[in-house]
Write an enzyme that holds these catalytic residues in place. Structure first.
Site, PDB file in Angstrom:
ATOM      1  N   PHE A 221     -64.800  -0.700  59.127  1.00  0.00           N
ATOM      2  CA  PHE A 221     -64.793  -0.804  57.312  1.00  0.00           C
ATOM      3  C   PHE A 221     -66.327  -0.109  56.720  1.00  0.00           C
ATOM      4  CE2 PHE A 221     -64.852  -4.838  59.413  1.00  0.00           C
ATOM      5  CZ  PHE A 221     -63.602  -5.735  59.037  1.00  0.00           C
TER       6      PHE A 221
ATOM      7  N   ARG B 163     -69.881   7.720  43.299  1.00  0.00           N
ATOM      8  CA  ARG B 163     -68.553   6.520  43.039  1.00  0.00           C
ATOM      9  C   ARG B 163     -68.842   5.164  42.386  1.00  0.00           C
ATOM     10  NH1 ARG B 163     -63.217   6.157  44.941  1.00  0.00           N
ATOM     11  NH2 ARG B 163     -63.027   7.998  46.566  1.00  0.00           N
TER      12      ARG B 163
ATOM     13  N   ARG C 184     -67.117  -0.516  53.131  1.00  0.00           N
ATOM     14  CA  ARG C 184     -65.667  -0.427  52.066  1.00  0.00           C
ATOM     15  C   ARG C 184     -65.709  -0.327  50.129  1.00  0.00           C
ATOM     16  NH1 ARG C 184     -61.146  -5.238  54.399  1.00  0.00           N
ATOM     17  NH2 ARG C 184     -59.379  -4.630  53.742  1.00  0.00           N
TER      18      ARG C 184
ATOM     19  N   PHE D 109     -67.338   2.318  49.347  1.00  0.00           N
ATOM     20  CA  PHE D 109     -67.865   2.981  48.926  1.00  0.00           C
ATOM     21  C   PHE D 109     -69.121   3.327  48.082  1.00  0.00           C
ATOM     22  CE2 PHE D 109     -68.539   8.047  49.333  1.00  0.00           C
ATOM     23  CZ  PHE D 109     -68.526   7.783  50.894  1.00  0.00           C
TER      24      PHE D 109
ATOM     25  N   THR E 140     -64.223  11.801  46.931  1.00  0.00           N
ATOM     26  CA  THR E 140     -64.622  12.580  46.239  1.00  0.00           C
ATOM     27  C   THR E 140     -65.240  14.509  46.410  1.00  0.00           C
ATOM     28  OG1 THR E 140     -66.258  11.498  45.769  1.00  0.00           O
ATOM     29  CG2 THR E 140     -65.064  10.878  44.427  1.00  0.00           C
TER      30      THR E 140
ATOM     31  N   ALA F 290     -61.993   6.116  52.260  1.00  0.00           N
ATOM     32  CA  ALA F 290     -61.697   6.601  50.773  1.00  0.00           C
ATOM     33  C   ALA F 290     -60.134   6.117  50.554  1.00  0.00           C
ATOM     34  CB  ALA F 290     -61.669   7.910  50.322  1.00  0.00           C
TER      35      ALA F 290
ATOM     36  N   GLU G  28     -59.159  -0.440  49.702  1.00  0.00           N
ATOM     37  CA  GLU G  28     -60.840  -0.782  49.855  1.00  0.00           C
ATOM     38  C   GLU G  28     -60.429  -1.980  48.584  1.00  0.00           C
ATOM     39  OE1 GLU G  28     -63.714   2.132  50.282  1.00  0.00           O
ATOM     40  OE2 GLU G  28     -61.725   3.544  49.573  1.00  0.00           O
TER      41      GLU G  28
END
Length: 776
Positions: free
Chosen positions: A241, A323, A355, A357, A455, A524, A726
């Protein structure tokens, strides 16, 4: 030669087939081999760590004489014993020591490690260490860090338009704030690594990690060796996770140090209490906002400031905080907007990937803004959500200047609104609440729009390796890691589809840095997207060789060669796949290939906060119905209806499992899972006795999950599928907002309750009492 009549058979395990997880039977029968199940080499040592009982301070005395003299002890390590770099930071920032040297920066931070003949001997010896510190007053909370401007990194801002001018011109304005807590990963298998010394001072590490290459490179730095001296292997993890993306390196480093120093295998395995105390969590986040809106509830401007609690080191906090900013908008167009995020240092264990992020935290702020506007204009929050959705040209640009080209939530919400009977249930719940003085019910339908890609652009790459042996069996290896999410099976299905062979023919092998190098973390939500494409490229390379061989051998054109189920049609003949492989081998055709994939189109300039950080968006929506007791705060989720877009599913069974699991995990984060540190900085919720994850009894009696039948990725992903790891976690926002809806009924749906996450019974009770007092 076989007859052509067999070609209409279908392979077992191709793309889009609903297969059980490849290790499902092993999981339930105890046959699945995890790191701690690998037979230990004779003489394996076991490692425990020792620490100081302060959260912040300078080490003034370190006496380990009693530790060294304890029964069974073979080796004791301190920071001075590290031959290379004393740092396992994922960003090489130098602030994540393997063992603390001059200072302690969080309660329980490892200062020394002891290796003994047994685990219990190591634990007992570690307790004998004397670590004295000149303690400082720790900074533990977001408020304390804000008051001192105690930063781990510089503030970052995203701007589009002029938020200040937009707010000034807005017909209506309101402000609000919200905080949400962290979350422990609570994977079933804790952090564990076993290092085996090899010749020339090399080391093989069996590690429970999402990022074998990062572990490899960090340990090479710690040992002061080149990366080719370290091999990291992982067949499977018992959950991760995000908690094994960067956090595994420290424990692997300790095992490697002991193994190389003693010449004996060494295992570092954290028990549950140590795992929860010594590893990072989901970032806590606090947000405050001011929004401008018209009389219908359409948002015209927004100014948002967020603060993330990062802990004592950078870890991945910059990317996580970014994020959160990327996902504040969720599904909504914000015309004039400014988003600022402060990255706060606290004297606690460094927080890390989890999970979503950072995305879930940002979305929660955005959804709370929408709910606040809805209450202010007296509308159902669903109607205000739909009013603010992204749209066509002029309403399709994100705060980071990316065009939303594939927005499908309008159609999805319309479908779910109908299939869940939302409007009728809304009326029934309103009537129920009017006649029920104590038990209140709530209903919420919330959307999810989640960007897919790392990202950090360079991470969007993957490699794969395929061998076909001369008997026709296939070996598959790639850089992705299996943590229960079904990645290995999905990639095997992709390869089976390419060769038109049964998936049973394909041997799924452990991720190994000696086979596929320089891999990115399985994170991701991009594991299948990238590794599936890399494997497909490798398979097609071998197919091209086989087709060229068949054309030459059988004197036919390329168009006359077709892979059919477990066979190959060559002109008017059909050859068994095994036979063709055998012939190719005898004619010296190369039957091994690598594949490499890099995600196209993505780019992002962080200095201007603009670009295209995501290849595409994954979408979903959920309706949740809850009941709360306003006298105790107790609550229950009664019903959930989910519609999720996975594009064209590679494996519907795996995808539905991911959606169900992600939703329940998100529900836990937002309702029951509460982390609590005392004033000394010691985590007190470090076991299931005090930290409450959802149980099977918390699953709603009615839980309907449906894959959106119209789903198809507009981008050229692997078989037009979409990521599913996610995004489903954020579907659980519907539960939190249903609880909020139930509370709002206490004052006639005029007010958003003062409710932070997790919405524990205590918080629900306090929010109910405030609303009751206000409505008197």
């Amino acid at each position: 030669m076989a007859e052509l009549t067999r070609q209409k058979e279908r392979i077992r395990g191709g793309v889009a087939q609903a297969l059980a997880h490849d290790s499902a039977s092993k999981h339930v029968t105890g046959q699945a081999v995890y790191v701690d199940d690998i037979p230990e080499p004779q003489g394996t040592l076991h490692i425990a760590v020792g620490s100081a009982a302060v959260a912040q301070g300078r080490i003034t005395n370190l006496n380990l004489d009693a530790v060294r003299a304890a029964p069974g002890v073979v080796c004791v390590l301190t920071a001075d014993d590290i031959p290379g770099l004393n740092d396992v930071s994922p960003t090489h920032s130098g602030d994540d020591p393997v063992l603390a040297g001059e200072r302690v920066n969080f309660f329980g931070q490892p200062v020394f490690a002891v290796a003994a003949e047994t685990f219990m001997q190591a634990k007992a010896a570690a307790r004998l260490g004397v670590v004295d510190c000149a303690a400082d007053t720790p900074v533990l909370t977001i408020d304390q860090a804000l008051a001192k401007n105690y930063l781990i990194s510089q503030d970052h801002e995203m701007v589009r338009g002029d938020a200040a001018a937009g707010l000034k011109a807005a017909r209506n304005r309101l402000s609000g704030q919200m905080e949400m807590g962290g979350q422990d990963h609570f994977y079933l298998e804790g952090q564990v690594s076993m290092a085996v010394p090899m010749e020339d001072g090399d080391v093989l590490i069996h590690c429970s990690t999402q990022h074998p290459s990062e572990v490899q490179h960090n340990i090479a730095h710690v040992l002061d060796r080149p990366a080719n001296a370290v091999t990291v292997e992982v067949r499977r993890m018992g959950g991760a996770f995000g908690g094994k993306e960067s956090q595994a390196a420290q424990w692997a480093a300790l095992a490697a140090l002991v193994a190389v120093r003693t010449g004996r295998a060494a295992k570092c395995r954290l028990d549950r209490d140590d795992d929860m105390s010594l590893t990072g969590k989901r970032h806590e986040l606090a947000g405050k906002w001011t929004v401008g809106y018209d009389d219908d509830g359409r948002i015209t401007a927004a100014d948002v400031e967020m603060a993330t609690r990062c802990g004592n080191s950078k870890d991945l906090s910059d990317a996580i905080s970014d994020r959160a900013m990327f996902h504040l908008d969720n599904a909504y167009y914000l015309d004039q907007v400014r988003i600022l995020c402060k990255r706060l240092r606290t004297d606690t264990v460094s927080n890390t990937a989890f999970r979503g992020f950072g995305g879930p935290q940002g979305m929660m702020i955005g959804e709370r803004m929408i709910e606040s506007v809805a209450r202010a204009v007296g509308k159902d929050p669903l109607d205000v959500r739909k009013l603010n959705f992204y749209g066509d040209e002029g309403r399709n640009t994100t705060p980071y200047h990316m065009q939303v080209e594939d927005f499908v939530l309008g159609d999805m919400i319309a479908e779910l609104e109908t299939t869940s009977d939302y409007r009728a249930r809304r009326k029934a719940i309103t009537a129920f609440n009017e006649s029920s003085p104590v038990i209140k019910r709530g209903l919420a339908l919330t959307p999810v729009k989640f960007g897919i890609s790392f990202t950090t652009t360079f991470l969007n790459q993957a490699g794969a390796l395929i061998h076909i042996y001369k008997d026709g069996s296939i070996l598959l290896n790639h850089g992705g890691t299996e943590m229960g999410q079904g990645l290995f099976l999905k990639v095997a299905q992709v390869v089976a589809e390419e060769f038109q062979t049964d998936v049973d023919r394909i041997k799924i092998t452990a991720t190994n840095t000696a086979k596929v190098p320089n891999t990115s973390a399985t994170a991701a939500s991009s594991g299948t997207d990238m590794n599936g494409m890399a494997a497909m490229i490798a398979a097609r390379t071998i197919k091209r060789r086989l087709i060229a061989f068949a054309c030459n051998q059988y004197k036919v054109e390329e168009s006359d060669v077709e892979f059919i189920p477990n066979q190959v049609r060559i002109g008017n003949q059909v050859v068994d796949f095994d036979d063709l492989i055998g012939q190719a081998y005898l004619n010296r055709v190369q039957l091994s290939a690598t594949g490499f994939y890099r995600t196209p189109k993505i780019h992002y300039d962080r200095t201007t906060a603009s670009g295209r950080p995501f290849y595409y968006f994954a979408y979903g929506a959920a309706v949740a119905e809850v009941a709360i007791d306003t006298l105790t705060g107790e609550n229950r989720v009664l019903a959930v209806d989910i519609l999720h877009d996975v594009g064209q599913s590679l494996n519907p069974a795996i995808d539905i499992g991911q959606i169900e699991g992600g939703f329940i995990q998100g529900m836990g984060w937002l309702t029951t899972e509460e982390l609590w540190w005392d004033d000394s900085g010691r985590l007190r919720t470090h076991a299931p006795s005090t930290y409450k994850i959802p149980t099977c009894g918390d699953r709603p009696a009615h839980m309907k999950v449906k894959l959106w039948e119209k789903g198809r990725n507009a981008e050229a992903t692997i078989h037009r599928s979409k990521a599913v790891g996610e995004p489903p976690l954020m579907l659980a926002m519907s539960v939190f907002h249903a609880i909020s809806d139930a509370l709002s009924s206490l004052d006639g749906y005029r007010t958003v309750p003062d409710l932070d996450a997790p919405a524990t019974p205590e918080r629900i009770l306090m929010a109910a009492q405030k609303l009751k007092a206000k409505s008197r």
